[in-house]
Design a protein around this motif. Structure first.
Motif, mmCIF file in Angstrom:
data_model
loop_
_atom_site.group_PDB
_atom_site.id
_atom_site.type_symbol
_atom_site.label_atom_id
_atom_site.label_comp_id
_atom_site.label_asym_id
_atom_site.label_seq_id
_atom_site.Cartn_x
_atom_site.Cartn_y
_atom_site.Cartn_z
ATOM 1 N N ASP A 142 44.840 47.886 37.130
ATOM 2 C CA ASP A 142 44.154 48.134 35.868
ATOM 3 C C ASP A 142 42.952 47.212 35.690
ATOM 4 O O ASP A 142 42.076 47.474 34.865
ATOM 5 N N HIS A 143 42.942 46.096 36.415
ATOM 6 C CA HIS A 143 41.865 45.124 36.289
ATOM 7 C C HIS A 143 40.800 45.288 37.373
ATOM 8 O O HIS A 143 39.872 44.487 37.459
ATOM 9 N N ASP A 169 32.814 49.550 38.851
ATOM 10 C CA ASP A 169 32.482 48.168 39.197
ATOM 11 C C ASP A 169 32.175 48.123 40.688
ATOM 12 O O ASP A 169 33.063 48.206 41.523
ATOM 13 N N ALA A 170 30.911 48.011 41.042
ATOM 14 C CA ALA A 170 30.497 48.080 42.449
ATOM 15 C C ALA A 170 31.000 46.904 43.267
ATOM 16 O O ALA A 170 30.935 46.922 44.482
ATOM 17 N N THR A 171 31.515 45.867 42.655
ATOM 18 C CA THR A 171 32.001 44.703 43.413
ATOM 19 C C THR A 171 33.391 44.936 43.974
ATOM 20 O O THR A 171 33.878 44.133 44.766
ATOM 21 N N ILE A 172 34.066 46.036 43.573
ATOM 22 C CA ILE A 172 35.396 46.339 44.093
ATOM 23 C C ILE A 172 35.249 46.784 45.541
ATOM 24 O O ILE A 172 34.545 47.738 45.843
ATOM 25 N N THR A 173 35.954 46.114 46.383
ATOM 26 C CA THR A 173 35.962 46.484 47.808
ATOM 27 C C THR A 173 37.389 46.432 48.299
ATOM 28 O O THR A 173 38.290 45.937 47.604
ATOM 29 N N LEU A 174 37.613 46.950 49.500
ATOM 30 C CA LEU A 174 38.954 46.886 50.066
ATOM 31 C C LEU A 174 39.360 45.438 50.280
ATOM 32 O O LEU A 174 40.531 45.072 50.117
ATOM 33 N N ALA A 175 38.364 44.599 50.598
ATOM 34 C CA ALA A 175 38.651 43.180 50.806
ATOM 35 C C ALA A 175 39.147 42.534 49.506
ATOM 36 O O ALA A 175 40.090 41.731 49.501
ATOM 37 N N SER A 176 38.502 42.895 48.368
ATOM 38 C CA SER A 176 38.927 42.315 47.096
ATOM 39 C C SER A 176 40.313 42.799 46.713
ATOM 40 O O SER A 176 41.102 42.077 46.097
ATOM 41 N N LEU A 177 40.630 44.055 47.106
ATOM 42 C CA LEU A 177 41.974 44.563 46.846
ATOM 43 C C LEU A 177 43.008 43.819 47.680
ATOM 44 O O LEU A 177 44.091 43.470 47.186
ATOM 45 N N TYR A 222 39.888 55.335 47.372
ATOM 46 C CA TYR A 222 40.389 54.434 48.415
ATOM 47 C C TYR A 222 39.802 54.804 49.781
ATOM 48 O O TYR A 222 39.483 53.924 50.593
ATOM 49 N N VAL A 223 39.680 56.120 50.019
ATOM 50 C CA VAL A 223 39.091 56.568 51.296
ATOM 51 C C VAL A 223 37.692 55.999 51.441
ATOM 52 O O VAL A 223 37.291 55.525 52.511
ATOM 53 N N THR A 224 36.919 56.034 50.353
ATOM 54 C CA THR A 224 35.556 55.516 50.388
ATOM 55 C C THR A 224 35.548 54.014 50.665
ATOM 56 O O THR A 224 34.750 53.511 51.477
ATOM 57 N N LEU A 225 36.444 53.283 50.019
ATOM 58 C CA LEU A 225 36.516 51.830 50.213
ATOM 59 C C LEU A 225 36.947 51.495 51.644
ATOM 60 O O LEU A 225 36.419 50.560 52.265
#
Length: 248
Positions: free
Chosen positions: A190-191, A203-211, A230-233
């Protein structure tokens, strides 16, 4: 006046005859003489006083004697005119009190004692019923506020009884304020600012690495809730088109 004064000095006139109007009477022991059967006059209005050789009521001197042997009682007929027997309630006073009570209850001043008692009983029953009704409505309001708090995930269902008891203590208004201060429970994803759809998260800063920094559970939850994003990330992170199946 000089002739009267001369007779006073010669002892011809040896008493005065006061005309008193009783104001307050009492049966308090401190005002009573031994053997007294009637209330004592505590307060009175002096209407007039006359100098005389014999007063209009010689026996009234008994009211001023302090020694028992000198006590001379007035006749019953004489006393009944001005002083009531000890402990007797003056009917007029009692009626006045009943009128006041009746008027305070919104009744006619001619209401009888039985009617007044019945009215008081009915009013008491109505007050009890009203208090019960108010309590029922209050508990229903508290329960509704608590159920809303659970639905909004501000606290879990196992806290329901505790929150209801709190509402009974502080009231429904303050309980609502307390619950509003509680933050709804959220999941890690949610965050992350993700949105369902094939486009990139807001939020463009969300990446798979941040996840992945949030832990494997955060990755799996985000993948389940936002499969297309998720596929895009995944493609951006690994630079490949396919996403390997997760291991059970």
């Amino acid at each position: 006046a000089k002739k009267i004064m001369d007779k006073v000095e010669k002892g011809i006139y040896r008493m005065v005859s006061p005309g008193l109007e009783p104001i307050t009477m009492s049966s308090d022991e401190r005002y009573l003489l031994p053997g007294q059967m009637y209330d004592s006059v505590v307060e009175s209005v002096l209407l007039e006083v006359s100098i005389a050789d014999i007063g209009s009521n010689p026996n009234s001197l008994a009211l001023y004697k302090q020694e028992k042997e000198d006590y001379v009682a007035l006749t019953t007929d004489q006393l009944a005119q001005v002083i009531k027997p000890i402990g007797q309630i003056e009917p007029k006073t009692e009626i006045q009190h009943m009128k006041k009570i009746a008027l305070m209850l919104g009744m006619a001043e001619t209401a009888t004692e039985d009617e007044i008692v019945a009215r008081i009983g009915a009013d008491k029953t109505a007050m009890v019923n009203l208090a019960t009704e108010v309590e029922t409505i209050t508990l229903a309001s508290i329960a509704k506020v608590v159920e809303t708090g659970i639905a909004d995930k501000r606290f879990t269902a196992d806290k329901k009884e505790e929150m209801i008891n709190l509402g009974k203590t502080i009231g429904v208004v303050k309980l609502s304020s307390v619950i509003e201060l509680m933050h709804p429970a959220t999941k890690p994803t949610d965050h992350l600012g993700g949105t369902v759809g094939s486009q990139r998260p807001a939020d463009a800063t969300i990446t798979l690495a941040s996840l992945m920094k949030q832990g494997i559970k955060a990755v799996e939850d985000y993948k389940a809730e936002n499969p297309e994003v998720y596929v895009t990330l995944y493609k951006e992170h690994y630079e490949v088109d396919s996403v390997p199946a997760s291991k059970e």
